[in-house]
Motif scaffolding. Structure first.
Motif, short mmCIF file in Angstrom:
data_model
loop_
_atom_site.label_atom_id
_atom_site.label_comp_id
_atom_site.label_asym_id
_atom_site.label_seq_id
_atom_site.Cartn_x
_atom_site.Cartn_y
_atom_site.Cartn_z
N ASN A 1 -1.07 -0.69 -10.43
CA ASN A 1 -1.34 0.27 -9.37
C ASN A 1 -2.82 0.62 -9.44
N GLU A 2 -3.55 0.31 -8.37
CA GLU A 2 -5.00 0.50 -8.35
C GLU A 2 -5.45 1.02 -6.98
N PRO A 3 -6.67 1.59 -6.91
CA PRO A 3 -7.18 2.12 -5.64
C PRO A 3 -7.43 1.05 -4.57
N THR A 4 -7.71 -0.19 -4.99
CA THR A 4 -7.99 -1.25 -4.00
C THR A 4 -7.04 -2.42 -4.19
N GLY A 5 -6.87 -3.17 -3.14
CA GLY A 5 -6.02 -4.36 -3.21
C GLY A 5 -6.55 -5.38 -4.20
N GLU A 6 -7.86 -5.60 -4.18
CA GLU A 6 -8.45 -6.57 -5.11
C GLU A 6 -8.32 -6.10 -6.55
N GLY A 7 -8.55 -4.81 -6.76
CA GLY A 7 -8.38 -4.25 -8.10
C GLY A 7 -6.95 -4.38 -8.59
N ARG B 1 0.86 -1.17 0.00
CA ARG B 1 0.00 0.00 0.00
C ARG B 1 0.90 1.22 0.00
N LEU B 2 0.68 2.10 -0.96
CA LEU B 2 1.50 3.29 -1.11
C LEU B 2 0.99 4.43 -0.22
N SER B 3 1.82 5.44 -0.07
CA SER B 3 1.47 6.56 0.82
C SER B 3 0.21 7.31 0.36
N ASP B 4 -0.12 7.21 -0.93
CA ASP B 4 -1.34 7.87 -1.42
C ASP B 4 -2.59 7.00 -1.24
N GLY B 5 -2.42 5.83 -0.61
CA GLY B 5 -3.55 4.95 -0.33
C GLY B 5 -3.83 3.93 -1.42
N THR B 6 -3.15 4.03 -2.55
CA THR B 6 -3.35 3.05 -3.62
C THR B 6 -2.49 1.81 -3.35
N TYR B 7 -2.76 0.78 -4.12
CA TYR B 7 -2.03 -0.47 -3.98
C TYR B 7 -1.17 -0.69 -5.22
N TYR B 8 0.06 -1.11 -4.97
CA TYR B 8 1.01 -1.41 -6.03
C TYR B 8 1.35 -2.89 -5.95
N GLY B 9 1.37 -3.54 -7.10
CA GLY B 9 1.74 -4.94 -7.14
C GLY B 9 2.67 -5.21 -8.31
N GLU B 10 3.57 -6.15 -8.12
CA GLU B 10 4.50 -6.54 -9.18
C GLU B 10 4.83 -8.02 -9.05
N ILE B 11 5.32 -8.58 -10.14
CA ILE B 11 5.79 -9.96 -10.13
C ILE B 11 7.26 -9.89 -10.51
N ARG C 1 -4.80 -6.72 -7.68
CA ARG C 1 -4.57 -8.12 -8.00
C ARG C 1 -5.17 -8.48 -9.36
N GLU C 2 -6.37 -8.02 -9.63
CA GLU C 2 -7.03 -8.31 -10.91
C GLU C 2 -6.27 -7.68 -12.08
N THR C 3 -5.89 -6.42 -11.92
CA THR C 3 -5.15 -5.75 -12.99
C THR C 3 -3.79 -6.42 -13.20
N LEU C 4 -3.14 -6.80 -12.11
CA LEU C 4 -1.84 -7.46 -12.23
C LEU C 4 -1.97 -8.76 -13.02
N ARG C 5 -3.02 -9.52 -12.76
CA ARG C 5 -3.24 -10.76 -13.51
C ARG C 5 -3.47 -10.47 -14.99
N ASP C 6 -4.25 -9.43 -15.29
CA ASP C 6 -4.49 -9.05 -16.69
C ASP C 6 -3.18 -8.65 -17.37
N VAL C 7 -2.37 -7.87 -16.67
CA VAL C 7 -1.08 -7.44 -17.22
C VAL C 7 -0.19 -8.66 -17.46
N LEU C 8 -0.17 -9.58 -16.50
CA LEU C 8 0.62 -10.81 -16.65
C LEU C 8 0.18 -11.60 -17.88
N GLU C 9 -1.12 -11.76 -18.06
CA GLU C 9 -1.62 -12.52 -19.20
C GLU C 9 -1.23 -11.87 -20.52
#
Length: 103
Positions: free
Chosen positions: A56-62, A37-47, A64-72
């Protein structure tokens, strides 16, 4: 089944096997994901083993979903270009791709 017949899935055996391996590979990659969770309240994920795969999305679930889409999408581009892929979850997708292309 005759030599030219397709399995029940409609895909040639090598493609059907590769599809199952792709699913396992994606799950293995997602298990390597790191989120914060970043200081601006958004969530960052990487593989980390997959360079350039991040979200980078406003919610943790979002995130995770975007990260999976990017991975695919990353994976499809890597496969299209026949770029080397990292070994994940004990799966050498490079070998699977080579076997599938040879069929």
């Amino acid at each position: 089944m005759t030599a030219n017949a397709l399995p029940a899935t409609g895909a040639p055996p090598g493609i059907a096997r590769a599809a199952g391996v792709l699913t396992s590979y994606i799950e293995a990659a997602m298990s390597e994901a790191r989120f914060e969770r970043l200081s601006d309240g958004t969530y960052y994920g990487e593989i980390p083993p997959c360079p350039g795969v991040w979200a980078n999305e406003p919610t943790g679930e979002g995130c995770r979903e975007t990260l999976r889409d990017v991975l695919e999408t990353w994976l499809l581009l890597k496969l299209r270009d026949r770029d080397p892929l990292p070994l994940l979850g004990g799966i050498d997708l490079n070998q699977v791709v080579e076997e599938t292309w040879d069929q």
